[in-house]
Design a protein around this motif. Structure first.
Motif, short mmCIF file in Angstrom:
data_model
loop_
_atom_site.label_atom_id
_atom_site.label_comp_id
_atom_site.label_asym_id
_atom_site.label_seq_id
_atom_site.Cartn_x
_atom_site.Cartn_y
_atom_site.Cartn_z
N LYS A 195 0.82 -1.21 0.00
CA LYS A 195 0.00 0.00 0.00
C LYS A 195 0.85 1.25 0.00
O LYS A 195 0.55 2.23 -0.71
N TYR A 196 1.93 1.23 0.78
CA TYR A 196 2.77 2.42 0.89
C TYR A 196 4.03 2.32 0.01
O TYR A 196 4.97 3.09 0.20
N ASN A 197 4.01 1.38 -0.92
CA ASN A 197 5.04 1.31 -1.96
C ASN A 197 6.45 1.23 -1.37
O ASN A 197 7.36 1.95 -1.77
N TYR A 198 6.60 0.33 -0.41
CA TYR A 198 7.89 0.14 0.25
C TYR A 198 8.93 -0.34 -0.76
O TYR A 198 8.69 -1.29 -1.50
N LYS A 199 10.10 0.32 -0.77
CA LYS A 199 11.12 0.03 -1.78
C LYS A 199 12.43 -0.48 -1.19
O LYS A 199 13.36 -0.80 -1.94
N GLU A 200 12.52 -0.52 0.14
CA GLU A 200 13.78 -0.95 0.75
C GLU A 200 13.81 -2.48 0.86
O GLU A 200 12.93 -3.17 0.35
N PHE A 201 14.78 -3.01 1.59
CA PHE A 201 14.94 -4.46 1.68
C PHE A 201 13.96 -5.09 2.66
O PHE A 201 13.64 -4.52 3.71
N VAL A 202 13.50 -6.27 2.29
CA VAL A 202 12.81 -7.18 3.20
C VAL A 202 13.81 -8.28 3.52
O VAL A 202 14.18 -9.07 2.65
N SER A 203 14.27 -8.31 4.76
CA SER A 203 15.39 -9.18 5.12
C SER A 203 14.91 -10.34 6.00
O SER A 203 14.25 -10.13 7.02
N VAL A 204 15.24 -11.55 5.58
CA VAL A 204 14.87 -12.74 6.35
C VAL A 204 15.79 -12.85 7.56
O VAL A 204 17.01 -12.98 7.43
N ASP A 205 15.18 -12.79 8.73
CA ASP A 205 15.91 -12.86 10.00
C ASP A 205 15.39 -14.05 10.79
O ASP A 205 14.46 -13.93 11.58
N ILE A 206 15.97 -15.21 10.53
CA ILE A 206 15.53 -16.43 11.19
C ILE A 206 16.72 -17.14 11.83
O ILE A 206 17.86 -16.90 11.46
N PHE A 207 16.41 -18.01 12.79
CA PHE A 207 17.44 -18.82 13.44
C PHE A 207 17.13 -20.30 13.16
O PHE A 207 16.49 -20.97 13.97
N PRO A 208 17.54 -20.80 12.01
CA PRO A 208 17.23 -22.19 11.65
C PRO A 208 18.21 -23.16 12.32
O PRO A 208 19.12 -23.71 11.69
#
Length: 332
Positions: free
Chosen positions: A266-279
């Motif tokens: 909706k707000y046209n986010y353009k930065e990174f979506v970073s996976v932060d998991i502890f597998p």
């Protein structure tokens, strides 16, 4: 900001530091038989073809050789650096706080460490430095001068912002761990600090797992951060809402995660979506790839339903209408 009605062009990243070896208090040596370097992690993760960048840490011990090896791996795999994290939590000297420690010498050392992280970020050609200050808080009553601690934080944030006006300084809130209570505990607290510090290059890394752990809405946290133009970085994961489990995206929550992606669209986010998991026990590269693919699937689902339709449901405040729309989109 303009709304997008098509598949989002999110940039996906992952945190290299959680992919090599992970231990907990019961198995401190870690759960992986093979320990991988950041370069090996990048080479292997890039082969999945789902990420555009990598989020790195600055420990302050990196050599010119380390930097050269990272630069070559980034170029070889066509990856950018989404953000650099200052290492303000994993050393005994920060055990009673870093930039808000009551000891002035410790505070100064922490400030220099963050400035070194900013310099390191420039060398890696990124404009984002993230601060998760897991040791800045308290454990017991009558242990902390809360007003002084808050003041130290504001002073430090202004110093960082002024030192690097070309850099996005993103603070990452979390309710607790390793301290029982953290000073920067929620998105609202972080936003208030940004406003008091009064620097336009101060913003947030919103970890949606931390918002769940805080008993709050992921979508609301992202939305209000965007309202004030402070959303600089997003960490995605999943949990059972009682701890920061850092699980694979999509393994527990559904509608709340779809709503979070809806807000980013909706707000046209353009930065990174970073996976932060502890597998810990999972194959770590498969876990990251699956997390990215779930976000992409949510993105496509929203397009299938339509942004206008979802906005109409929100305006009607129709819970049953919303449930019907998702049921029909998924199962009809």
């Amino acid at each position: 900001m303009e709304r997008t009605e098509t598949m989002s062009d999110f940039k996906y990243s992952f945190i290299a530091g959680t992919m090599g070896q992970l231990g907990d208090r019961y198995l401190r040596t870690g759960y992986k038989y093979q320990v991988l370097s950041p370069v090996e992690v990048m080479d292997r993760m890039a082969s999945y073809g789902v990420v555009d960048g990598v989020e790195l840490h600055c420990r302050g011990t990196e050599t010119e050789g380390d930097l050269q090896a990272l630069a070559e791996a980034l170029a070889r795999n066509k990856l950018g650096v989404s953000c650099v994290n200052a290492w303000l939590y994993g050393q005994i000297k920060w055990s009673r706080g870093s930039v808000t420690a009551s000891d002035m010498v410790t505070r100064k050392e922490a400030i220099y460490a963050v400035m070194a992280s900013i310099d390191y970020a420039r060398r890696l050609k990124t404009n984002c430095v993230s601060l998760w200050m897991g040791q800045d808080g308290f454990d017991y009553a009558f242990q902390t001068d809360y007003s002084a601690q808050w003041g130290y934080m504001i002073e430090a944030l202004r110093l960082f912002a002024d030192y690097a006006p070309d850099m996005k300084i993103a603070i990452e809130p979390k309710p607790g761990e390793p301290r029982n209570r953290l000073l920067v505990d929620t998105v609202s607290t972080a936003l208030l600090m940004c406003m008091e510090a009064n620097r336009s290059n101060l913003g947030l890394t919103v970890d949606i797992g931390h918002t769940m752990y805080a008993g709050q809405s992921m979508a609301q946290a992202l939305s209000i951060s965007t309202r004030y133009n402070r959303l600089f970085n997003v960490h995605v994961n999943d949990n059972y809402s009682r701890w920061d489990d850092d699980m694979v995206v999509g393994s527990v929550h559904f509608l709340e995660l779809v709503e979070a992606v809806y807000v980013l669209k909706k707000y046209n986010y353009k930065e990174f979506v970073s996976v932060d998991i502890f597998p810990y026990r999972e194959e770590q590269f498969e876990a990251v790839a699956e997390s990215v693919k779930y976000i992409q699937a949510y993105d496509r689902l929203i397009d299938r339903i339509g942004m206008e339709k979802l906005e109409e449901l929100i305006n009607r405040e129709s819970a049953t209408g919303m449930l019907r729309v998702f049921r029909e989109a998924l199962f009809s």
